[in-house]
Design a protein around this motif. Structure first.
Motif, mmCIF file in Angstrom:
data_model
loop_
_atom_site.group_PDB
_atom_site.id
_atom_site.type_symbol
_atom_site.label_atom_id
_atom_site.label_comp_id
_atom_site.label_asym_id
_atom_site.label_seq_id
_atom_site.Cartn_x
_atom_site.Cartn_y
_atom_site.Cartn_z
ATOM 1 N N ILE A 1 -25.019 -34.389 39.056
ATOM 2 C CA ILE A 1 -23.932 -33.919 39.417
ATOM 3 C C ILE A 1 -22.986 -33.450 38.562
ATOM 4 C CG2 ILE A 1 -21.776 -34.273 40.872
ATOM 5 C CD1 ILE A 1 -23.418 -36.612 42.166
ATOM 6 N N SER A 2 -22.393 -32.205 38.348
ATOM 7 C CA SER A 2 -21.484 -31.942 37.050
ATOM 8 C C SER A 2 -20.161 -31.390 37.609
ATOM 9 C CB SER A 2 -22.031 -31.014 36.303
ATOM 10 O OG SER A 2 -22.285 -29.918 36.702
ATOM 11 N N ILE A 3 -19.068 -31.727 37.128
ATOM 12 C CA ILE A 3 -17.689 -31.112 37.406
ATOM 13 C C ILE A 3 -17.267 -30.449 36.233
ATOM 14 C CG2 ILE A 3 -15.232 -31.501 38.206
ATOM 15 C CD1 ILE A 3 -16.420 -33.965 39.670
ATOM 16 N N ASP A 4 -16.859 -29.041 36.354
ATOM 17 C CA ASP A 4 -16.297 -28.293 35.426
ATOM 18 C C ASP A 4 -17.225 -28.460 34.075
ATOM 19 O OD1 ASP A 4 -14.543 -26.437 34.401
ATOM 20 O OD2 ASP A 4 -12.944 -27.918 33.787
ATOM 21 N N GLY A 5 -18.750 -28.270 34.442
ATOM 22 C CA GLY A 5 -19.235 -28.289 33.350
ATOM 23 C C GLY A 5 -19.612 -29.497 32.502
ATOM 24 N N ARG A 6 -19.258 -30.728 33.075
ATOM 25 C CA ARG A 6 -19.165 -32.044 32.498
ATOM 26 C C ARG A 6 -20.014 -32.895 33.569
ATOM 27 N NH1 ARG A 6 -14.555 -36.415 32.916
ATOM 28 N NH2 ARG A 6 -15.313 -38.101 31.510
ATOM 29 N N GLY A 7 -21.126 -33.600 32.789
ATOM 30 C CA GLY A 7 -22.056 -34.316 33.685
ATOM 31 C C GLY A 7 -21.438 -35.523 34.199
ATOM 32 N N ILE A 8 -21.335 -36.057 35.391
ATOM 33 C CA ILE A 8 -20.429 -37.333 35.644
ATOM 34 C C ILE A 8 -21.442 -38.276 36.435
ATOM 35 C CG2 ILE A 8 -18.370 -36.047 36.220
ATOM 36 C CD1 ILE A 8 -19.058 -36.175 39.178
ATOM 37 N N ASP A 9 -22.892 -37.966 36.188
ATOM 38 C CA ASP A 9 -23.603 -39.084 36.872
ATOM 39 C C ASP A 9 -23.370 -40.505 36.520
ATOM 40 O OD1 ASP A 9 -24.579 -36.544 37.681
ATOM 41 O OD2 ASP A 9 -26.396 -36.873 36.273
ATOM 42 N N GLY A 10 -23.394 -40.676 35.550
ATOM 43 C CA GLY A 10 -23.299 -42.195 34.869
ATOM 44 C C GLY A 10 -21.741 -42.547 34.692
ATOM 45 N N LEU A 11 -20.813 -41.900 35.182
ATOM 46 C CA LEU A 11 -19.479 -42.386 34.779
ATOM 47 C C LEU A 11 -18.903 -43.083 36.143
ATOM 48 C CD1 LEU A 11 -17.517 -38.902 33.830
ATOM 49 C CD2 LEU A 11 -18.153 -40.780 32.337
ATOM 50 N N HIS A 12 -18.061 -44.176 35.696
ATOM 51 C CA HIS A 12 -17.550 -44.959 36.549
ATOM 52 C C HIS A 12 -16.532 -43.971 37.567
ATOM 53 C CE1 HIS A 12 -14.534 -47.958 38.165
ATOM 54 N NE2 HIS A 12 -15.459 -48.700 38.273
ATOM 55 N N PRO A 13 -16.348 -44.347 38.945
ATOM 56 C CA PRO A 13 -15.369 -43.648 39.655
ATOM 57 C C PRO A 13 -14.096 -43.249 39.088
ATOM 58 C CG PRO A 13 -16.431 -45.220 41.055
ATOM 59 C CD PRO A 13 -16.953 -45.556 39.614
#
Length: 371
Positions: A60-72
């Motif tokens: 999953i990416s938002i605005d070109g930045r992968g967010i898979d491992g990020l805390h909510p």
């Protein structure tokens, strides 16, 4: 590059696979609605975007930045829940400002944001009240306001209108549409209500059993369903799906539907899809929306191919602006949408007009559309 990109997303709970290779994307400022029956995986997909569920596979990416491992908290996302999730011991103003206060936003900035959001949502007169003193619609506005002051990159809505009564749901739907048009925010919205999906979305994704059935604009989903599930799920009343026999008719194709105590109804299909002729001598599913099956005077005057057939009317349902007439073709109940003053009666025959420009056909074995 799309603003939100979901690639081959998978989610399993133990041995149970809930999301099965979902591919979706939405441009910046778009309104993506995830729709489908209960248990199809739409809320799990939303929670995966939010980081409330850990994905099993994909990205999953938002605005070109992968967010898979990020805390909510690191994803720059705001979420509006079905249950409102307001703090009962806080006023409306305190609920709206709580997230900003936690992040150390100065009071003057918080007060300005509260004022702007409360004016936009017309809840300025409620700022000193507590949630227990609010109606359901007012609580939902407060929950939306709390999300708006965050000014995140992405808004997530999880069935936000399902707890409201029918009239208030329509009113709030209009408010959310107006809010999106005014602010140009990017929204992912979950609902089981296909009317909400059609009216709000710039793009709809239809899910079933964890699989993406079709994605596209509301017009694409409605007029060109990819399979019988999408055809039946989207639309109220649903698309009529009639088993018919296929016969080559000179250089064209004809379809015939069985009728009780009557000769089969035979319709010639001009400009039939290329794959339809391949079913010569067999059966297919003929799909036609109720508004494309009407009385001759109400038929689309811009339609190039109108075919008429006499049908026995079983039930007449006056609905104010329309009259719905129910007949039976191919052993299936079929609904026609007629003008309000249409002269039809149960137990009598009536000539109905089929707009074959709007007809679609499906393979009876796979349910997939015949192109």
């Amino acid at each position: 590059m799309a603003f939100l990109e979901i690639r081959n997303l998978e989610k399993s709970f133990g041995k149970v696979s809930v999301l099965k290779g979902i591919d979706l994307e939405i441009d910046k400022g778009g309104f993506l609605v995830l729709v489908g029956p209960s248990g199809c995986g739409k809320s799990t997909l939303l929670n995966s975007i939010a980081g409330l569920e850990t994905i099993t596979g994909g990205s999953i990416s938002i605005d070109g930045r992968g967010i898979d491992g990020l805390h909510p908290s690191k994803r720059d996302i705001a979420m509006v829940f079905q249950s409102y999730a307001l703090y009962p011991n806080m006023t409306v103003a305190q609920n709206i400002a709580f997230g900003m206060e936690i992040r150390g936003v100065p009071k003057a900035v918080r007060d300005k944001a509260i004022g702007q959001v409360s004016d936009m949502l017309q809840i300025g007169h409620l700022l000193d009240r507590r949630p227990s003193q609010l109606s359901g619609g007012q609580r939902q506005r407060v929950a939306i306001g709390r999300a708006l002051v965050r000014d995140p990159k992405l808004f997530l809505f999880d069935e936000p209108l399902s707890n409201l009564d029918a009239k208030l749901r329509v009113d709030m739907r209009t408010e959310i549409k107006r809010l999106h048009q005014r602010m140009g925010t990017t929204i992912v919205y979950v609902t089981h209500d296909q009317i909400e999906a059609m009216t709000l979305a710039t793009k709809i994704a239809v899910l079933k059993d964890g699989l993406l059935q079709q994605s596209g604009t509301p017009a694409e989903i409605y007029n060109n369903p990819a399979n019988t599930f999408v055809a039946d799920f989207m639309g109220s009343p649903a698309m009529n799906l009639v088993p018919v026999a296929v016969h080559k008719n000179g250089s064209g194709v004809a379809i015939s539907a069985e009728r009780d105590n009557l000769e089969p109804l035979v319709l010639t299909v001009p400009n039939a899809p290329a794959g339809l002729a391949g079913h010569d001598g067999g059966k297919v599913i003929f799909g036609v929306r109720p508004e494309a099956l009407t009385d001759r005077d109400s038929a689309d005057r811009n339609a190039r191919n109108i075919a008429e057939g006499e049908c026995l009317i079983e039930v007449v349902e006056p609905a104010g602006s329309d009259t719905f007439a129910v007949t039976r073709l191919g052993g299936k109940q079929v609904t026609a949408r007629l003008r309000a003053d249409a002269n039809v009666a149960a137990g009598q025959k009536a000539k109905l007009a089929f707009n074959l420009d709007k007809a679609v056909f499906f393979d009876p074995a796979s349910g997939q559309r015949i192109g």
